[in-house]
Write a protein that holds these residues in place. Structure first.
Motif, PDB file in Angstrom:
ATOM      1  N   ASN A 142       0.837  -1.188   0.000  1.00 21.46           N
ATOM      2  CA  ASN A 142       0.000   0.000   0.000  1.00 21.46           C
ATOM      3  C   ASN A 142       0.880   1.248   0.000  1.00 21.46           C
ATOM      4  O   ASN A 142       2.050   1.198   0.410  1.00 21.46           O
ATOM      5  N   VAL A 143       0.311   2.332  -0.481  1.00 21.51           N
ATOM      6  CA  VAL A 143       1.004   3.612  -0.425  1.00 21.51           C
ATOM      7  C   VAL A 143       0.021   4.653   0.095  1.00 21.51           C
ATOM      8  O   VAL A 143      -1.184   4.613  -0.204  1.00 21.51           O
ATOM      9  N   MET A 144       0.523   5.554   0.908  1.00 25.70           N
ATOM     10  CA  MET A 144      -0.310   6.635   1.428  1.00 25.70           C
ATOM     11  C   MET A 144       0.485   7.936   1.398  1.00 25.70           C
ATOM     12  O   MET A 144       1.721   7.925   1.476  1.00 25.70           O
ATOM     13  N   SER A 145      -0.214   9.037   1.241  1.00 26.52           N
ATOM     14  CA  SER A 145       0.423  10.353   1.242  1.00 26.52           C
ATOM     15  C   SER A 145       0.262  10.979   2.626  1.00 26.52           C
ATOM     16  O   SER A 145      -0.838  10.974   3.199  1.00 26.52           O
ATOM     17  N   ILE A 146       1.369  11.497   3.132  1.00 30.89           N
ATOM     18  CA  ILE A 146       1.360  12.145   4.444  1.00 30.89           C
ATOM     19  C   ILE A 146       1.752  13.609   4.258  1.00 30.89           C
ATOM     20  O   ILE A 146       2.788  13.915   3.657  1.00 30.89           O
ATOM     21  N   THR A 147       0.938  14.513   4.751  1.00 35.85           N
ATOM     22  CA  THR A 147       1.213  15.955   4.664  1.00 35.85           C
ATOM     23  C   THR A 147       1.568  16.461   6.056  1.00 35.85           C
ATOM     24  O   THR A 147       0.830  16.220   7.019  1.00 35.85           O
ATOM     25  N   VAL A 148       2.717  17.132   6.145  1.00 38.90           N
ATOM     26  CA  VAL A 148       3.215  17.604   7.437  1.00 38.90           C
ATOM     27  C   VAL A 148       3.384  19.127   7.393  1.00 38.90           C
ATOM     28  O   VAL A 148       4.225  19.629   6.655  1.00 38.90           O
ATOM     29  N   PRO A 149       2.621  19.878   8.169  1.00 36.76           N
ATOM     30  CA  PRO A 149       2.864  21.325   8.271  1.00 36.76           C
ATOM     31  C   PRO A 149       4.038  21.590   9.218  1.00 36.76           C
ATOM     32  O   PRO A 149       4.287  20.807  10.144  1.00 36.76           O
ATOM     33  N   TYR A 150       4.750  22.669   8.964  1.00 33.35           N
ATOM     34  CA  TYR A 150       5.886  22.981   9.840  1.00 33.35           C
ATOM     35  C   TYR A 150       6.137  24.489   9.850  1.00 33.35           C
ATOM     36  O   TYR A 150       5.731  25.231   8.954  1.00 33.35           O
ATOM     37  N   GLU A 151       6.832  24.921  10.890  1.00 33.52           N
ATOM     38  CA  GLU A 151       7.296  26.294  11.006  1.00 33.52           C
ATOM     39  C   GLU A 151       8.803  26.272  11.220  1.00 33.52           C
ATOM     40  O   GLU A 151       9.334  25.397  11.901  1.00 33.52           O
ATOM     41  N   LEU A 152       9.487  27.231  10.612  1.00 33.30           N
ATOM     42  CA  LEU A 152      10.937  27.321  10.720  1.00 33.30           C
ATOM     43  C   LEU A 152      11.350  28.699  11.217  1.00 33.30           C
ATOM     44  O   LEU A 152      10.721  29.703  10.857  1.00 33.30           O
ATOM     45  N   SER A 153      12.409  28.725  11.996  1.00 37.91           N
ATOM     46  CA  SER A 153      13.049  29.981  12.388  1.00 37.91           C
ATOM     47  C   SER A 153      14.529  29.887  12.038  1.00 37.91           C
ATOM     48  O   SER A 153      15.182  28.879  12.337  1.00 37.91           O
ATOM     49  N   LEU A 154      15.024  30.930  11.395  1.00 38.33           N
ATOM     50  CA  LEU A 154      16.424  30.992  10.991  1.00 38.33           C
ATOM     51  C   LEU A 154      17.034  32.257  11.575  1.00 38.33           C
ATOM     52  O   LEU A 154      16.496  33.351  11.406  1.00 38.33           O
ATOM     53  N   TYR A 155      18.173  32.108  12.265  1.00 33.80           N
ATOM     54  CA  TYR A 155      18.871  33.232  12.868  1.00 33.80           C
ATOM     55  C   TYR A 155      20.177  33.447  12.098  1.00 33.80           C
ATOM     56  O   TYR A 155      20.944  32.497  11.891  1.00 33.80           O
ATOM     57  N   VAL A 156      20.425  34.673  11.688  1.00 32.90           N
ATOM     58  CA  VAL A 156      21.593  34.979  10.847  1.00 32.90           C
ATOM     59  C   VAL A 156      22.415  36.079  11.500  1.00 32.90           C
ATOM     60  O   VAL A 156      21.867  37.114  11.914  1.00 32.90           O
ATOM     61  N   TYR A 157      23.699  35.833  11.568  1.00 35.90           N
ATOM     62  CA  TYR A 157      24.613  36.851  12.113  1.00 35.90           C
ATOM     63  C   TYR A 157      25.794  37.017  11.174  1.00 35.90           C
ATOM     64  O   TYR A 157      26.471  36.050  10.826  1.00 35.90           O
ATOM     65  N   ASP A 158      26.012  38.253  10.749  1.00 36.03           N
ATOM     66  CA  ASP A 158      27.137  38.606   9.876  1.00 36.03           C
ATOM     67  C   ASP A 158      28.120  39.412  10.707  1.00 36.03           C
ATOM     68  O   ASP A 158      27.869  40.576  11.022  1.00 36.03           O
ATOM     69  N   SER A 159      29.228  38.804  11.065  1.00 37.09           N
ATOM     70  CA  SER A 159      30.198  39.471  11.941  1.00 37.09           C
ATOM     71  C   SER A 159      30.891  40.641  11.259  1.00 37.09           C
ATOM     72  O   SER A 159      31.518  41.464  11.934  1.00 37.09           O
ATOM     73  N   MET A 160      30.776  40.734   9.929  1.00 36.66           N
ATOM     74  CA  MET A 160      31.398  41.836   9.208  1.00 36.66           C
ATOM     75  C   MET A 160      30.368  42.878   8.781  1.00 36.66           C
ATOM     76  O   MET A 160      30.705  43.832   8.067  1.00 36.66           O
ATOM     77  N   GLY A 161      29.136  42.698   9.200  1.00 36.91           N
ATOM     78  CA  GLY A 161      28.086  43.645   8.862  1.00 36.91           C
ATOM     79  C   GLY A 161      27.554  44.310  10.111  1.00 36.91           C
ATOM     80  O   GLY A 161      28.294  44.587  11.057  1.00 36.91           O
ATOM     81  N   ALA A 162      26.244  44.562  10.128  1.00 39.62           N
ATOM     82  CA  ALA A 162      25.613  45.154  11.303  1.00 39.62           C
ATOM     83  C   ALA A 162      25.717  44.187  12.476  1.00 39.62           C
ATOM     84  O   ALA A 162      25.518  42.977  12.325  1.00 39.62           O
TER      85      ALA A 162
END
Length: 311
Positions: A142-162
């Motif tokens: 058998n085959v079934m489709s699974i749908t997964v909702p998700y939320e992401l958070s990304l933190y970015v730091y540029d030591s040569m910028g702000a």
């Protein structure tokens, strides 16, 4: 940068005379900061992903980090494997969006920029009805489709910028087709499927990276040459072929002259080459020397471009 055209134009109405300067104009696609407003050109980068040890994230987050890195590498490093990926166990009491956390990661990795993906926050998966697969074995009939909702958070730091942490949040869902046996419960299939959610991570990584890809804009750049000595033509040919260091070496040979106009033009060319190679401070120094010898009409435009990059 990307070159796509080349033209010769007279600098002065008397340019037909061999003793007068001539110019050639190159149409070049120039790299500009990403839609996020951040500019990562010429900087080293690392990607870190947090593992919440729930056992649900053995495929999604590693694939997310890898596809995110590869997408940035295709833009900033011509596809070379230049971005290291690190896994870090999540401390639920940790402040991962804080400046101190990201600065410590910069120090640990030794890179200029750190991208830190928090552990995904998954919603309740939904399952489709099971569909029989003709000719399959009983263990995967058998085959079934699974749908997964998700939320992401990304933190970015540029030591040569702000000196600040940028936070990017997003939400979506992914769908996976999972093979299963008729006697498996939905709960068992879902738990096993967590190890197979790689495709969703790949797509999420590509989407997340788009915010940080360079924007390319067509611009015109003009360089000066004379008929003689030959170093002028050598420098022009090297510039046309994007051999900027060779062009600079040729133009450097032309500085030992008492003709202020020719020396100024050579210094202007060198300033332009330095700018196109991304060394804006050095470009400004050479343009200052050019203006000190004898300002040429092309100087203000180049100075404006240099200043816009330095600020």
């Amino acid at each position: 940068m990307k070159k796509y055209a080349f033209a010769l134009l007279p600098l002065l109405s008397l340019a037909a005379l061999s003793c007068e300067p001539r110019v050639f104009t190159m149409n070049i696609d120039m790299r500009h900061p990403s839609t996020s407003g951040m500019d990562f050109s010429g900087k080293t980068m690392s990607v870190v992903w947090l593992d919440d040890l729930s056992g649900r994230d053995e495929a999604f987050s590693p694939a997310l980090a890898e596809s995110f890195s590869q997408t940035l590498e295709s833009d900033y490093f011509a596809g070379r494997n230049a971005i290291e990926i690190y896994r870090m166990e999540k401390d639920f009491g940790g402040a991962y969006a804080s400046r101190d956390t990201l600065v410590n990661l910069v120090l640990d990795t030794g890179d200029d920029v750190v991208f830190l993906f928090d552990a995904p926050r998954y919603g309740q998966p939904t399952c489709s009805s099971r569909t029989p697969v003709a000719g399959s074995s009983r263990d995967s009939s058998n085959v079934m489709s699974i749908t997964v909702p998700y939320e992401l958070s990304l933190y970015v730091y540029d030591s040569m910028g702000a000196d600040t942490v940028r936070v990017f949040n997003g939400s979506s869902d992914f769908q996976e087709r999972v093979f299963c046996s008729p006697d498996e419960s939905d709960e068992d299939v879902l738990w096993r499927a967590w190890k197979e959610y790689k495709n969703g991570g790949v797509k999420a990584g590509v989407r997340s990276a788009r915010n940080f890809l360079s924007q390319w804009k067509p611009e015109q750049y003009t360089l000066v040459y004379y008929e003689t000595p030959e170093a002028w033509n050598t420098g022009a040919q090297a510039a046309y072929e994007y051999r900027w260091k060779d062009a600079v070496n040729a133009w450097m040979l032309l500085l030992d002259t008492k003709n202020l106009e020719k020396r100024s033009c050579a210094e202007y060319n060198i300033a332009t080459a330095c700018y196109l190679m991304g060394d804006y401070e050095l470009a400004l120094k050479w343009l200052d020397r050019s203006d000190a010898d004898k300002p040429i009409s092309l100087s203000p435009g180049l100075r404006k471009r240099i200043n816009s990059r330095i600020r």
